[in-house]
Design a protein around this motif. Structure first.
Motif, short mmCIF file in Angstrom:
data_model
loop_
_atom_site.label_atom_id
_atom_site.label_comp_id
_atom_site.label_asym_id
_atom_site.label_seq_id
_atom_site.Cartn_x
_atom_site.Cartn_y
_atom_site.Cartn_z
N GLU A 34 4.52 0.15 11.89
CA GLU A 34 3.18 0.73 11.82
C GLU A 34 3.03 1.78 10.72
OE1 GLU A 34 0.40 0.04 13.57
OE2 GLU A 34 1.40 -1.58 14.64
N PHE A 35 4.05 2.02 9.94
CA PHE A 35 3.98 3.08 8.94
C PHE A 35 3.56 2.56 7.57
CE2 PHE A 35 7.22 5.38 11.71
CZ PHE A 35 6.27 6.21 12.26
N ASP A 36 2.57 1.67 7.52
CA ASP A 36 2.02 1.21 6.25
C ASP A 36 0.62 1.84 6.07
OD1 ASP A 36 0.99 -0.21 8.34
OD2 ASP A 36 0.94 -2.14 7.30
N PHE A 37 0.62 3.12 5.66
CA PHE A 37 -0.59 3.91 5.58
C PHE A 37 -1.16 3.89 4.17
CE2 PHE A 37 1.58 6.74 8.89
CZ PHE A 37 0.97 6.10 9.95
N THR A 38 -2.47 4.14 4.09
CA THR A 38 -3.07 4.51 2.81
C THR A 38 -2.71 5.97 2.56
OG1 THR A 38 -5.14 5.26 3.81
CG2 THR A 38 -5.00 2.91 3.24
N PRO A 39 -2.84 6.45 1.35
CA PRO A 39 -2.50 7.86 1.10
C PRO A 39 -3.28 8.85 1.97
CG PRO A 39 -2.65 6.69 -0.97
CD PRO A 39 -3.10 5.73 0.10
#
Length: 86
Positions: A34-39
């Motif tokens: 789940e750690f595919d974030f936008t900036p």
């Protein structure tokens, strides 16, 4: 659980729950990828985790209040006095 032996429960329980929340967040984020974030999302996430960690630090440094101990001691004397009357 053993920390309650060495500290007041009002200090150790929030530390236990807060550190458990951080561990659950970390483990589930890695496990479910789940750690595919936008900036922007990453910045808000890091700020949120920093606030929780800051709260844990403040809670661990907080001194227990002396008024609670006095009230408890007075309550015990009152109980003993009530038992003597009966």
């Amino acid at each position: 659980v053993i920390s309650v032996y060495y500290r007041k429960a009002l200090q150790s329980v929030p530390l236990f729950l807060g550190s458990g929340a951080i561990m659950q967040l970390s483990l589930s984020g890695v496990f479910f990828d789940e750690f595919d974030f936008t900036p922007a999302q990453a910045a808000v996430f890091v700020v949120g985790v920093a606030v929780v960690l800051g709260g844990l630090v403040v809670t661990s440094q907080a001194a227990p209040s002396r008024s609670g101990e006095v009230a408890c001691a007075e309550g015990e004397d009152g109980l003993a006095a009530a038992e003597e009357v009966m």
